[in-house]
Design an enzyme around this catalytic site. Structure first.
Site, PDB file in Angstrom:
ATOM      1  CG  ASP A 148      -0.901   7.138   0.713  1.00 49.40           C
ATOM      2  OD1 ASP A 148      -0.082   7.698   0.116  1.00 49.40           O
ATOM      3  OD2 ASP A 148      -2.056   7.339   0.459  1.00 49.40           O
ATOM      4  CD  GLU A 182       2.716  10.137   1.830  1.00 47.28           C
ATOM      5  OE1 GLU A 182       3.244  10.539   0.697  1.00 47.28           O
ATOM      6  OE2 GLU A 182       1.472   9.707   1.633  1.00 47.28           O
TER       7      GLU A 182
END
Length: 731
Positions: free
Chosen positions: A369, A405
């Site tokens: 993330d 990401e």
């Protein structure tokens, strides 16, 4: 509570038979400064906690219920900035926490407060829930001095406990899969939401790792043809106070409290071995397990957040602070704080955590993330940053799947294509272009062509391969695939923020009516568009990713930011309609086609240039009239049709030899009207056979000169060979 400090004299230990089951004065030895955390060696437990700026560390021991503190043991040794001690009387199951002494000087970046019970960053299991109370904060809420004040209330009654675990587990013949990237199809799933409404899962197991091991669930996932289940965060996390006050939860889990401990609500029992059993079960079914991990921030927030772990252990080390005002945090994550991976001990904690999950838990990879944070040094993102270099050279981490990401909220945070070799990345340009093209937006052809071939403009450097592009249209964050074709606007009022949260630019299209409809024409068009999206993902070069439940036509009722909805808005509905059953079969077919035709998943970038050595073009782009695309056609803003010809003779790898794959033709029509496509002629072929058409049942007849495409549709055709004996796809 007994807060006496332990004597260093072993002779003062109370015999076990005098106070059975209760440690009153533990024996303590020096122990070792490594490994960090609480480590059971079969004879006792070694405790080791890093803190460069602490002056004293107390280990708090609790009874089996966690409600009574039995003793505080001062860790006797300090070596290389690690506080450590060894308790020969401690055993697996022992509940504990820390109190760390040091300066409380927020203006200097220090927030030590021994009144606050702290969680071990290396704890392998957390017991109990965090209960929000003002005592959790290192400062006194409401005090005129704000976070500069010092709160003396004990936070222990409101904190979870760390638990010593025995790592023993019998894996048998279970091994990691290490599936090649060209066979990888990601299936993003929420542990809890996937089984909460599943009728074959016992109620007591729903929403847990055990629920995901039910045979019906595993068999269904296998039947789709996906290779890798990617779980949303399973690390221990916190429900934000403001959400709980509204009857909501931090459903997605991007609010980590412990990087080594599985989230307690995902365990059906008391043992973390449940997760190991899940991994072994999925490996036996041929499925990889990939974890979505959040190492960019923690649940402790900014200077006004609670003191739960790292903030009270060594705030000035663990977090990035404003250089000129260390009272305040650098917030490149949008959550209040940012982990400081520039410090070697913080970097060690993250890589130790990854190795723990890769070796002890045997997961096959990680999705990171806000991964730009992990490559961000003091000034900016650096693809040669410490964390990225550490992963590249690590004998364990370099062998698992690493997916970024590639963006964060900080300056220069958008880094799609900027990660080094060995990494795959979420490709939002694929997502946005695919959405825009099928919506009928102008001027999308050139961009679409680039995305279909693996986004070489972004990823073709330093020997990176097409798999570096993770191609998706939907993910947990945003509309589901059904909502993408059913809503023009977000509908997030249930989130409690007056519909202000979530993205506004969704590139969605409701096809004439907002939300549910009884209009058969609108519903038919929506379903065709969903089929278009799925085929585009799976017929493109790169790594496909599907959102679990999209094949079931799952809706979130237009909510595109359901991070706080731990209810039927987010849970997968396992009572599918007839349309959903048909879509499941469609997904199976499209995945089978991708796996059958290697040319759809090449391990190198395909080129549209004529190869004189091979005497062919790997890729030819055609207009509906059969003519090759030229600059004028590419730049025509009104053009919404395209033919992609993939020559099966193209070399399958870097070796200069002809391939023997089937030649394929993919037709795209985003027009609102039917279009007739001229089919290319080949002296090798006897016509084209349709293998998939999103607008109709497949016709097995051969097409020679032209193919009529319905509006908003995609078709895959295979060149039929003159010679006999060619195998047909098993789909």
């Amino acid at each position: 509570m007994n807060t006496r400090q332990v004597s260093q004299d072993n002779d003062e230990a109370v015999a076990a038979d005098e106070l059975p089951g209760v440690i009153q004065r533990s024996r303590v030895h020096e122990g070792l400064p490594f490994p960090l955390g609480a480590t059971w060696d079969g004879l006792g437990v070694n405790f080791a906690l890093f803190s460069a700026n602490a002056t004293r560390v107390e280990l708090c021991l609790f009874d089996d219920s966690g409600t009574h503190e039995l003793e505080r043991v001062e860790l006797p040794e300090y070596t290389d900035e690690v506080w450590h001690g060894y308790l020969p009387d401690a055993r697996p199951g022992q509940l504990y926490g820390y109190r760390v002494h040091g300066p409380y000087a927020p203006e200097e970046g220090h927030r030590f407060n021994p009144n606050k019970l702290l969680l071990d960053p290396y704890a392998k299991q957390l017991i109990g829930e965090l209960t929000w109370d003002e005592a959790l904060f290192g400062y006194t809420i409401g005090h005129p001095d704000g976070d500069l004040s010092f709160d003396e209330r004990d936070s222990s009654p409101f904190m979870p406990r760390c638990r010593v675990v025995d790592p023993a587990f019998t894996w048998g013949r279970s091994l990691g899969l290490q599936l090649p990237w060209d066979h990888t199809i990601l299936y993003e799933m929420h542990v809890r939401g996937y089984t909460m409404r599943h009728p074959a899962v016992p109620v007591a197991l729903r929403g847990t790792f055990a629920g995901l091991m039910v045979n019906t669930v595993v068999d269904y996932i296998r039947s789709l043809g996906v290779s890798s289940v990617e779980f949303l965060p399973i690390h221990a996390f916190v429900d934000d106070q403001h959400l709980l006050e509204q009857g909501l939860r931090n459903y997605w889990g991007y609010n980590t409290l412990g990087f080594f401990a599985p989230h307690s609500r995902y365990l059906s029992g008391e043992s973390i071995n449940e997760f190991k059993e899940l991994v072994a079960r999925y490996h036996a079914a041929g499925l990889e397990v990939i974890l979505d991990v959040v190492y960019n921030h923690t649940a402790e927030g900014n200077q006004l957040g609670p003191t739960l772990s790292l903030k009270g252990i060594d705030n000035a080390v663990y977090y990035r602070l404003q250089p000129d005002q260390p009272r305040y945090y650098i917030d490149d994550t949008g959550t209040g704080n940012t982990l400081n991976l520039s410090h070697p001990r913080v970097l060690q904690m993250v890589t130790d955590s990854l190795r723990y999950w890769a070796t002890e838990m045997r997961v096959d990879g990680f999705r990171f993330d806000l991964a730009t944070i992990l490559g961000r040094e003091r000034d900016a993102f650096d693809e040669g940053g410490g964390f990225l270099d550490a992963c590249r050279q690590d004998p364990v981490l370099s062998q698992v799947k690493l997916i970024a990401e590639p963006w964060d909220c900080g300056p220069g945070g958008y880094q799609v294509g900027g990660f080094p070799p060995g990494w795959a990345e979420w490709n939002d340009r694929f997502r946005d272009t695919t959405r825009a093209f099928w919506r009928g937006d102008e001027g999308q052809l050139s961009e679409l062509a680039t995305r279909l071939l693996g986004s070489a403009d972004v990823f073709k450097r330093r020997g990176r391969r097409p798999f570096a592009s993770v191609n998706f249209v939907t993910a947990h964050d945003g509309f589901t695939l059904y909502d993408l074709v059913a809503y023009n606007k977000k509908h997030n009022k249930p989130n409690g923020d007056k519909n202000r949260d979530g993205h506004d630019n969704n590139l969605s299209w409701n096809h004439g009516e907002e939300g549910p409809t009884d209009d058969p024409e609108i519903q038919a068009l929506r379903l065709r568009q969903i089929r278009n999206f799925l085929a585009t993902i799976l017929f493109s070069q790169g790594t496909p990713m599907l959102l679990a439940g999209d094949e079931l036509l799952r809706t979130q009722q237009g909510n595109n930011n359901a991070y706080c909805q731990d209810n039927e808005i987010s849970w997968v509905d396992w009572n599918p309609s007839g349309d959903a059953h048909a879509m499941i079969d469609y997904v199976r077919r499209v995945i089978a086609l991708r796996l059958h035709y290697p040319i759809l998943r090449r391990g190198r970038f395909l080129s549209g240039e004529f190869n004189e050595t091979m005497g062919l073009k790997e890729v030819t782009w055609l207009a509906p009239d059969g003519e090759e695309m030229d600059v004028e056609r590419w730049e025509n803003p009104e053009a919404r049709t395209l033919e992609l010809l993939l020559d099966g003779r193209a070399q399958p790898s870097g070796i200069r030899r002809h391939g023997d794959d089937r030649s394929l033709l993919i037709l795209f029509n985003a027009h609102a009207e039917p279009v007739t496509f001229a089919l290319p002629q080949s002296p090798r072929g006897s016509g084209w056979q349709c293998r998939l058409d999103t607008s109709r049942t497949v016709d097995e007849a051969a097409f020679h000169d032209e193919y009529v495409m319905e509006s908003h549709s995609l078709a895959l055709l295979e060149l039929m060979q003159d010679c006999a004996g060619q195998s047909e796809p098993n789909v």
